[in-house]
Each structure stands twice: as C-alpha cells, then as structure tokens.
Design a protein around this motif. Structure first.
Motif, PDB file in Angstrom:
ATOM      1  N   LYS A 262       0.827  -1.214   0.000  1.00 12.32           N
ATOM      2  CA  LYS A 262       0.000   0.000   0.000  1.00 12.32           C
ATOM      3  C   LYS A 262       0.863   1.268   0.000  1.00 12.32           C
ATOM      4  CE  LYS A 262      -3.720  -2.316   2.504  1.00 12.32           C
ATOM      5  NZ  LYS A 262      -3.003  -3.621   2.532  1.00 12.32           N
ATOM      6  N   PRO A 263       1.720   1.412  -0.996  1.00 12.31           N
ATOM      7  CA  PRO A 263       2.595   2.590  -1.030  1.00 12.31           C
ATOM      8  C   PRO A 263       1.832   3.816  -1.512  1.00 12.31           C
ATOM      9  CG  PRO A 263       2.949   1.267  -2.969  1.00 12.31           C
ATOM     10  CD  PRO A 263       1.926   0.531  -2.142  1.00 12.31           C
ATOM     11  N   PRO A 264       2.402   4.997  -1.359  1.00 15.89           N
ATOM     12  CA  PRO A 264       1.763   6.192  -1.904  1.00 15.89           C
ATOM     13  C   PRO A 264       1.728   6.144  -3.432  1.00 15.89           C
ATOM     14  CG  PRO A 264       3.964   6.692  -1.095  1.00 15.89           C
ATOM     15  CD  PRO A 264       3.652   5.299  -0.648  1.00 15.89           C
ATOM     16  N   MET A 265       0.818   6.909  -3.992  1.00 14.04           N
ATOM     17  CA  MET A 265       0.626   7.022  -5.438  1.00 14.04           C
ATOM     18  C   MET A 265      -0.042   5.788  -6.054  1.00 14.04           C
ATOM     19  SD  MET A 265       2.149   9.941  -5.424  1.00 14.04           S
ATOM     20  CE  MET A 265       2.181  10.389  -7.142  1.00 14.04           C
ATOM     21  N   HIS A 266      -0.442   4.819  -5.263  1.00 10.72           N
ATOM     22  CA  HIS A 266      -1.078   3.600  -5.784  1.00 10.72           C
ATOM     23  C   HIS A 266      -2.390   3.337  -5.064  1.00 10.72           C
ATOM     24  CE1 HIS A 266       3.074   3.039  -7.160  1.00 10.72           C
ATOM     25  NE2 HIS A 266       2.586   2.219  -8.074  1.00 10.72           N
ATOM     26  N   SER A 267      -3.159   4.354  -4.816  1.00  7.66           N
ATOM     27  CA  SER A 267      -4.411   4.188  -4.087  1.00  7.66           C
ATOM     28  C   SER A 267      -5.432   3.391  -4.889  1.00  7.66           C
ATOM     29  CB  SER A 267      -4.981   5.557  -3.712  1.00  7.66           C
ATOM     30  OG  SER A 267      -5.200   6.342  -4.882  1.00  7.66           O
ATOM     31  N   VAL A 268      -5.472   3.592  -6.206  1.00  6.44           N
ATOM     32  CA  VAL A 268      -6.449   2.879  -7.034  1.00  6.44           C
ATOM     33  C   VAL A 268      -6.153   1.383  -7.020  1.00  6.44           C
ATOM     34  CG1 VAL A 268      -7.360   2.594  -9.355  1.00  6.44           C
ATOM     35  CG2 VAL A 268      -6.889   4.887  -8.484  1.00  6.44           C
ATOM     36  N   GLU A 269      -4.905   1.023  -7.218  1.00  3.60           N
ATOM     37  CA  GLU A 269      -4.548  -0.393  -7.245  1.00  3.60           C
ATOM     38  C   GLU A 269      -4.778  -1.042  -5.886  1.00  3.60           C
ATOM     39  OE1 GLU A 269      -0.753  -3.229  -8.517  1.00  3.60           O
ATOM     40  OE2 GLU A 269      -0.712  -1.061  -8.854  1.00  3.60           O
ATOM     41  N   SER A 270      -4.448  -0.327  -4.812  1.00  6.97           N
ATOM     42  CA  SER A 270      -4.661  -0.886  -3.475  1.00  6.97           C
ATOM     43  C   SER A 270      -6.141  -1.054  -3.182  1.00  6.97           C
ATOM     44  CB  SER A 270      -4.009   0.023  -2.424  1.00  6.97           C
ATOM     45  OG  SER A 270      -2.615   0.137  -2.644  1.00  6.97           O
ATOM     46  N   THR A 271      -6.952  -0.097  -3.616  1.00  5.86           N
ATOM     47  CA  THR A 271      -8.395  -0.189  -3.390  1.00  5.86           C
ATOM     48  C   THR A 271      -9.015  -1.343  -4.160  1.00  5.86           C
ATOM     49  OG1 THR A 271      -8.489   2.206  -3.028  1.00  5.86           O
ATOM     50  CG2 THR A 271     -10.565   1.079  -3.521  1.00  5.86           C
ATOM     51  N   VAL A 272      -8.632  -1.487  -5.412  1.00  6.22           N
ATOM     52  CA  VAL A 272      -9.159  -2.573  -6.235  1.00  6.22           C
ATOM     53  C   VAL A 272      -8.731  -3.927  -5.662  1.00  6.22           C
ATOM     54  CG1 VAL A 272      -9.074  -3.634  -8.518  1.00  6.22           C
ATOM     55  CG2 VAL A 272      -9.277  -1.153  -8.301  1.00  6.22           C
ATOM     56  N   TYR A 273      -7.485  -4.003  -5.219  1.00  2.66           N
ATOM     57  CA  TYR A 273      -6.985  -5.251  -4.641  1.00  2.66           C
ATOM     58  C   TYR A 273      -7.758  -5.614  -3.373  1.00  2.66           C
ATOM     59  CZ  TYR A 273      -3.635  -8.622  -2.720  1.00  2.66           C
ATOM     60  OH  TYR A 273      -3.037  -9.741  -2.196  1.00  2.66           O
ATOM     61  N   GLY A 274      -8.000  -4.628  -2.519  1.00  2.00           N
ATOM     62  CA  GLY A 274      -8.751  -4.896  -1.301  1.00  2.00           C
ATOM     63  C   GLY A 274     -10.180  -5.342  -1.581  1.00  2.00           C
ATOM     64  N   ALA A 275     -10.814  -4.707  -2.574  1.00  2.00           N
ATOM     65  CA  ALA A 275     -12.183  -5.102  -2.917  1.00  2.00           C
ATOM     66  C   ALA A 275     -12.225  -6.528  -3.464  1.00  2.00           C
ATOM     67  CB  ALA A 275     -12.761  -4.117  -3.932  1.00  2.00           C
ATOM     68  N   LEU A 276     -11.291  -6.865  -4.343  1.00  2.00           N
ATOM     69  CA  LEU A 276     -11.267  -8.220  -4.897  1.00  2.00           C
ATOM     70  C   LEU A 276     -10.880  -9.251  -3.843  1.00  2.00           C
ATOM     71  CD1 LEU A 276      -9.617  -7.559  -8.379  1.00  2.00           C
ATOM     72  CD2 LEU A 276     -12.017  -8.005  -7.876  1.00  2.00           C
ATOM     73  N   GLN A 277     -10.066  -8.844  -2.878  1.00  3.92           N
ATOM     74  CA  GLN A 277      -9.706  -9.754  -1.799  1.00  3.92           C
ATOM     75  C   GLN A 277     -10.934 -10.117  -0.962  1.00  3.92           C
ATOM     76  OE1 GLN A 277      -6.846  -8.157   0.938  1.00  3.92           O
ATOM     77  NE2 GLN A 277      -6.525 -10.093   1.988  1.00  3.92           N
ATOM     78  N   GLY A 278     -11.737  -9.117  -0.617  1.00  2.00           N
ATOM     79  CA  GLY A 278     -12.959  -9.409   0.121  1.00  2.00           C
ATOM     80  C   GLY A 278     -13.930 -10.247  -0.680  1.00  2.00           C
ATOM     81  N   PHE A 279     -14.061  -9.948  -1.973  1.00  2.00           N
ATOM     82  CA  PHE A 279     -14.963 -10.726  -2.824  1.00  2.00           C
ATOM     83  C   PHE A 279     -14.492 -12.170  -2.948  1.00  2.00           C
ATOM     84  CE2 PHE A 279     -15.649 -12.318  -7.203  1.00  2.00           C
ATOM     85  CZ  PHE A 279     -17.023 -12.503  -7.144  1.00  2.00           C
TER      86      PHE A 279
END
Length: 407
Positions: A262-279
């Motif tokens: 979850k580094p800076p400048m990668h909020s979109v990728e981190s958000t998508v990853y978290g959503a797919l992880q929960g799914f």
C-alpha cells in the motif's frame, strides 16, 4: 554422743547416699551410650535412579561412537539435499497434459476471464491450449474476439459475454452450458464424449497509473471500480452456474507486491486489490458449501518473455534479481486445475511471499522507511500492455531498494 555429733553423722550419711545415686545414674547413662555407639550405624537406603530415556541412551551411544555419528549425519544431510534436487528436477520434467477421450479428442475445458491482450493472460491461455485443454476465453467486444481468433488455434475459442445486456449474457452462457452437456464426436464413427469444465481462471486487471489521491477525479474512480471490480464480479457471477454444476476449480490470479505494501501514489490499485480480496474470500466460503475449491494466486515478479523482449528493445537494463520464470506459474496453474483439493492461497513469483508478510506483519513505519521516508515516489506512467512484468505499475525489488537508497 552429743547432739552436734549426731547431726554431723546424719548429714554425712545423706551426702553419701546422694553421691551414690548420682554415681549410679552416670554409670547407667555411660552404659547406654557405650551400647549405642558400639553398634554400627546403618547406612540409609540407596536412592534408585529412574531408567534412562530413549534420548539419553541415544546421546550416550553418539558420545561413544562420534565418528559413526558424524558419518550418519553427513549421509542424511547429503541424502536430503539430493532428494530435494531430484524431486525438483522430476517436477520440472513432469509432462503436464490434459486428459483425452478414447478417440484422442480433448475433453477438459478451461475458461479464462481477463484482459485478452494482457501479456500475462495471453501467455496463460496459450499455454493451457498447448497442454491439451479446450480453452474458452471470455471476450466482451468484437475486437477481443478477433484478437483471439487471430491466434489461429483450433481449441482456443472466444466465449462472447455481453455484460452490458444481462439477458444477452444469460443466453450466451446457456448455449455454452448446452455445449458442455451435449455429446461430441472427434470424427465420423468415433466414440461420443462429453466436455468437462474443470476450471475457471480469472485474471483481474489491476493496472493503474500512479497518481496522488487529490489528483484522481471521481470519474476516474468510477471507471476504475467499474472496469476492474464490477467487471470481474459480473463475469464470475455469470459463470458460477456452470462452475457449480461441473465442480470446477476457480482460480484468481492477482499481482500482490504493490497492493500488500500500500505505497503512496497507488491508491487505485490498493483499493481494487482490497475489494477483490474481500470478494474472493466470501466467494470461496460460499463455493466451499457447493463442493467447489477456490485458489487465490498472489503473483510477484514474473518474467514474461514478451514484456522482457520489449524492454530489451527499449534499452531497459536487466534487473539485478532474476524474476521467476513464467513456466513456474504455468505449472502451478495446471496442478491446481487438476487437483482434487488445491491450496487456498499460493504465492508465485519473486517477492510475493516476502512482501505479503511485510505488509501484514510489519508496522506502517517500517514499510514507510523501506519505501523511502521523505522522498516523493517517481511517477512512471506505464500505459502499454507489453510493459507488464507480473503486474504493470507494481514495485519490483530493485525499485524499492533504489527508492530507499535515494532517501
């Protein structure tokens, strides 16, 4: 005799009697002591030690036979290393081929859903077709269908799926299920056979251009969530009836190096990853009740030949740490597809397991120090599909080390 002399005699007699009594008492005590010390003292009973344990016996034997023990240890160490090397080499030489019918026709079907032109997805479905599977690749547009047909593979077939029109998508998947349920013949007068769906491989697209949160508009957030999260969920949802009917294994392949840190400048990728992880977690729990296994592949730095060749043409220097060969991922995918009880989570690719542990165990301050505290990450906009190395926009080991050194 006078009275005084009588008194003196009486006193002398009393004194003599007392002295005689004291002497007899001392004689009695002395006799008792003499008899007591004349007898030998009995020694206390000896304490019985418990019998030695097996480990103590082994220690005594090893101490007496030091040379033989060293030889045995060396033999076991050498044998273990040799057995490990042999198993790994045999695993690499193992021929992984799909089952065929008595007539030689292909019977196992695999559905691949993901970005069709993505180098990782492209290499994956081409390898599955070479291993003997009938591969259906989900195509949402006519351009994607044309791209799949341009591969000129007889058993690489586009599976049209219109997510914009749910009724059209249901009809398309109904025809696909009817095809799986009907008898097939490889040639005239051949024994009929049926197709068996053994796996669904989902490769979500997590790529995004690095940007600060305040620079990302609401439209960009909406497009990213729709294209990367809702598209994956809708595709999986439409294919679930066929998966449950055939008890096929479900595989999710996602790059994890950047998303876990979850580094800076990668909020979109981190958000998508978290959503797919929960799914994925919820879906796995639900499918487990239906007898369907779900495996989540967390991908690290993988060497994709198409992307590596383009980087060489562009003059990009080779990484200091060699990425994991693409064949390792292909072998893991094949073994998971044909396994009866596959693992719930698999780490494939250099850095995947390490960064997963760092992101889940280490405190944010350590991760910030590793990424480079006080330095602004350089924004590198990779918009080409050919630039994918395990995941486009993901931080490789070399980039993380370089940012920490620059700090």
């Amino acid at each position: 005799m006078t009275d005084a002399q009588q008194l003196i005699n009486y006193a002398r007699n009393q004194f003599n009697e007392i002295a005689a009594d004291v002497e007899r008492h001392f004689d009695l005590v002395a006799g008792n002591l003499k008899e007591r010390f004349a007898k030998p003292l009995s020694a206390p009973p000896a304490r019985r030690l418990p019998p030695p344990t097996t480990w103590q016996l082994a220690q005594r034997w090893m101490y007496k036979h030091k040379a033989l023990t060293a030889a045995i240890v060396a033999f076991f160490v050498t044998g273990s290393v040799g057995a490990f090397v042999y198993v790994k080499s045999r695993d690499l030489k193992k021929k992984r081929r799909a089952k065929r019918s008595q007539s030689g026709a292909r019977t196992d079907v695999v559905v691949v859903a993901g970005a069709v032109t993505n180098p990782l997805t492209n290499a994956l479905y081409l390898d599955l077709e070479r291993r003997g599977f009938v591969v259906y690749v989900v195509a949402n547009t006519s351009e994607e269908e044309h791209f799949i047909r341009s591969q000129s593979r007889a058993d690489l077939i586009p599976l049209s799926l219109d997510l914009v029109d749910p009724f059209m998508a249901q009809n398309q998947l109904a025809r696909f299920q009817n095809l799986l349920g009907s008898e097939q013949r490889a040639f005239d007068h051949a024994e009929p056979h049926r197709l068996n769906l053994i796996g669904l491989v989902v490769v979500p697209d997590l790529r995004s251009n690095p940007a600060r949160v305040e620079d990302i508009s609401s439209e960009e957030w909406s497009d990213a969530l729709n294209a990367k999260v809702l598209h994956t969920i809708a595709t999986t949802q439409h294919l679930l009836p066929a998966v449950i009917e055939h008890k096929a294994n479900v595989l999710f392949l996602t790059p994890s190096m950047t998303a876990t840190l979850k580094p800076p400048m990668h909020s979109v990728e981190s958000t998508v990853y978290g959503a797919l992880q929960g799914f994925t977690s919820s879906l796995a729990a639900e499918l487990k009740q239906d007898g369907v296994n779900t495996t989540w592949f967390k991908l690290g730095n993988i060497d994709i030949p198409a992307a590596t060749a383009k980087q060489r043409r562009d003059g990009v220097p080779a990484p200091r740490l060699k990425p994991t060969p693409l064949r390792t991922l292909h072998d893991q995918v094949f073994d998971t597809l044909v396994a009866k009880r596959p693992s719930r989570t698999l780490h494939v690719g250099r850095g995947s397991l390490t960064y997963d542990i760092i992101g889940s165990v280490m405190p944010p301050s350590f991760i910030a120090w590793m990424m480079g505290v006080g330095s602004r990450p350089r924004i590198v906009r990779d918009t080409s599909d050919d630039d994918l190395q395990g995941s486009a926009g993901s931080l490789t080991w070399e980039k993380v080390d370089q940012e920490r050194l620059d700090a």
